[in-house]
Design an enzyme around this catalytic site. Structure first.
Site, PDB file in Angstrom:
ATOM      1  CB  CYS A  20      -0.907   0.067   1.232  1.00 16.15           C
ATOM      2  SG  CYS A  20      -1.974  -1.349   1.408  1.00 16.15           S
ATOM      3  N   GLY A  47       1.089   0.106  -5.054  1.00 14.56           N
ATOM      4  CA  GLY A  47      -0.148  -0.664  -5.100  1.00 14.56           C
ATOM      5  C   GLY A  47      -0.880  -0.425  -6.398  1.00 14.56           C
ATOM      6  N   GLY A 121       0.821  -1.268   5.763  1.00  8.74           N
ATOM      7  CA  GLY A 121       1.482  -2.136   6.738  1.00  8.74           C
ATOM      8  C   GLY A 121       0.601  -3.309   7.092  1.00  8.74           C
ATOM      9  CE1 TYR A 261      10.861  -4.570  -7.328  1.00  7.07           C
ATOM     10  CE2 TYR A 261       9.579  -5.225  -5.407  1.00  7.07           C
ATOM     11  CZ  TYR A 261       9.700  -5.058  -6.773  1.00  7.07           C
ATOM     12  OH  TYR A 261       8.644  -5.368  -7.583  1.00  7.07           O
TER      13      TYR A 261
END
Ligand code: SF4
Length: 474
Positions: A20, A47, A121, A261
């Site tokens: 997210c 996302g 999270g 990443y």
């Protein structure tokens, strides 16, 4: 934002995904929906499965949510309410329309009016909290742990919204960066470990913007003010910005994978540029490399910055060896193994003129299941490369993540079940090297490893994971 169904559905993929990105805008007199949309668009990489925006003028709330990329989620409508505050959310998953209920921001009416919440999270005690709430009669409209936070806030007996949020966040464990909107307040909060990033910026007209990454601030020309600190709650309203450290539990554990990443390379977290960190990972990788090669080539786009660092350190020329088809997006993911191989072929094509007869160092950011890398090595060899030395700018991933990353189960992580030599043979590569954990920590300016989570490389989780482990067994 955790969702057990999503994890099962996404197990077929070969790359890890951020789940997210969140945004909050407080800017009376400005076009807050536009600002929120633009900041969210800059976070699209966090996302791609769904997106949503909620806006308020203090009396009413207007929410628009949809599946897919932002251009699809808001194809028919963006919120039109002329408000002073908005929050937004982009979310990753691979499951489809049946999960539309889970799209954020979520919102509800309670004794204090209305409240809307966006969460990046995963909570590690979500199952426990949810079952406690259900026993107390709570009903849920989504399968996300974010709704448990909303329920805790709504049921709190504390007198003010700030105190309700503070009391609720003290009950949850794990990773959260939140943007929360009520009729007259925008609130941002970051968990005490600092797993996920959250920053605060200011617009030219004096408005405030919260965003998961600084690239979200840049998108609306908001000046970076500062990072929201781990354990901090930031309250923005007509009186300006107030801050309170609500949780001082030690054990700072920022996700090192944000640097490897997940984050955009033009973002800066806690004073460290993501691009610089990746470049240094490439340099560290080159220091470890003892083989012989003619060129360094990246897996686009994720290996580019580390490959540049590798080239600078080693003196080997940086050469493009693979070209990415920019029009093959995540929607092209197909279900079975044969189709996954064609997906790689559709996404990437080798440049024979640059590869033929060469000993190639191929740089990528991480190796999860290895299925994509097998195909990449084969593609480069099919273009005439003499040797392919796969160099990974992170250590072997041996453990799942429980802090907001969509991961494989342990047995599907190739480094959890095979030695480096076995993986090399599986890939068909002439060499395979991973960045050492020490090299990684040097690259992110944390040589003593005092403030980063590295659990997916070490299995040393900074929080209890009993609840999530029981949940995945159940
Ligand atoms: S386990 Fe890995 S991916 Fe998850 S928060 Fe820790 S470092 Fe990041």
């Amino acid at each position: 934002m955790n969702d057990h169904c999503l994890k099962k559905c996404s197990a077929a993929e070969s790359q890890w995904h951020e789940e997210c990105g969140v945004v909050g805008v407080w800017a009376p007199g400005e076009a807050v929906v536009n600002l929120c949309y633009l900041a969210l668009f800059a976070l699209q990489h966090r996302g791609q499965e769904s997106a949503g925006i909620a806006v308020t003028n203090g009396m009413h709330i207007d929410v628009e949510k949809g599946m897919g990329l932002m251009r699809d989620a808001f194809k028919t409508r963006v919120p039109t309410l002329a408000g002073h505050c908005a929050i937004g959310h982009v979310r990753y998953s691979t499951c489809g329309a049946s999960l539309v209920n889970n799209v954020q921001p979520i919102f509800a009416y309670f004794s204090g009016g209305f409240i809307s919440l966006a969460h990046n999270g995963s909570l590690t005690n979500a199952r426990l909290i949810r079952s406690q709430l259900e026993k107390q009669g709570c009903i849920f409209q989504t399968t996300t742990d974010s709704e448990a936070i909303l329920n805790l806030i709504a049921r709190s007996g504390a007198p003010t919204i700030e105190e309700k949020i503070e009391a609720s966040l003290k009950q949850v464990e794990g990773a959260y960066c939140l943007t929360i909107m009520t009729g007259d307040k925008l609130i941002g909060a970051r968990d005490p470990h600092g797993f996920r990033p959250l920053c605060l910026g200011q617009t030219a007209s004096g408005g405030f913007v919260l965003a998961s990454e600084t690239c979200g601030l840049d998108a609306v020309k908001a000046k970076f003010v500062r990072d929201v600190a781990p354990g901090e709650m930031v309250v923005i309203d007509k009186d300006g910005v107030r801050s309170k450290i609500i949780d001082t539990r030690p054990n700072l554990s920022k996700c090192v994978f944000e640097y490897i990443y997940f984050a955009r390379p033009d973002s800066v977290f806690d004073g460290l540029s993501v691009w610089q960190a990746r470049y240094q990972m490439g340099r560290q990788l080159a220091k470890q490399f003892t083989g012989e090669a003619d060129i360094v080539t990246p897996v686009p786009d994720t290996g580019i910055t580390a490959a540049l660092g590798f080239s600078a350190e080693s003196g080997l020329p940086y050469v493009e060896g693979l070209i990415k088809n920019r029009y093959v997006g995540r929607t092209f993911i197909l279900p079975d193994q044969a189709n996954r191989e064609s997906t790689v072929d559709m996404k990437l094509n080798p440049i024979r003129a640059n590869l033929e007869g060469k000993r190639v160092v191929l740089v990528d950011d991480s190796l999860v299941r290895g299925t994509t890398s097998v195909r990449l090595v084969s593609l480069i060899k099919s273009a005439g490369a003499k040797e392919v030395h796969m160099c990974i700018s992170s250590p072997p991933i041996t453990h799942p993540c429980y802090y907001g990353i969509d991961t494989a189960v342990k047995k599907e992580l190739i480094a959890a079940v095979q030695s480096v030599e076995e993986i090399r043979r599986f890939l068909g590569a002439d060499g395979l090297m991973y960045l050492s954990k020490e090299g990684l920590m040097e690259a992110v300016n944390d040589a003593a490893n005092q403030c980063m989570c590295t659990a997916c490389f070490t299995g040393q989780y900074p929080t209890s994971i009993d609840d999530v482990e029981n949940s995945s067994k159940g």
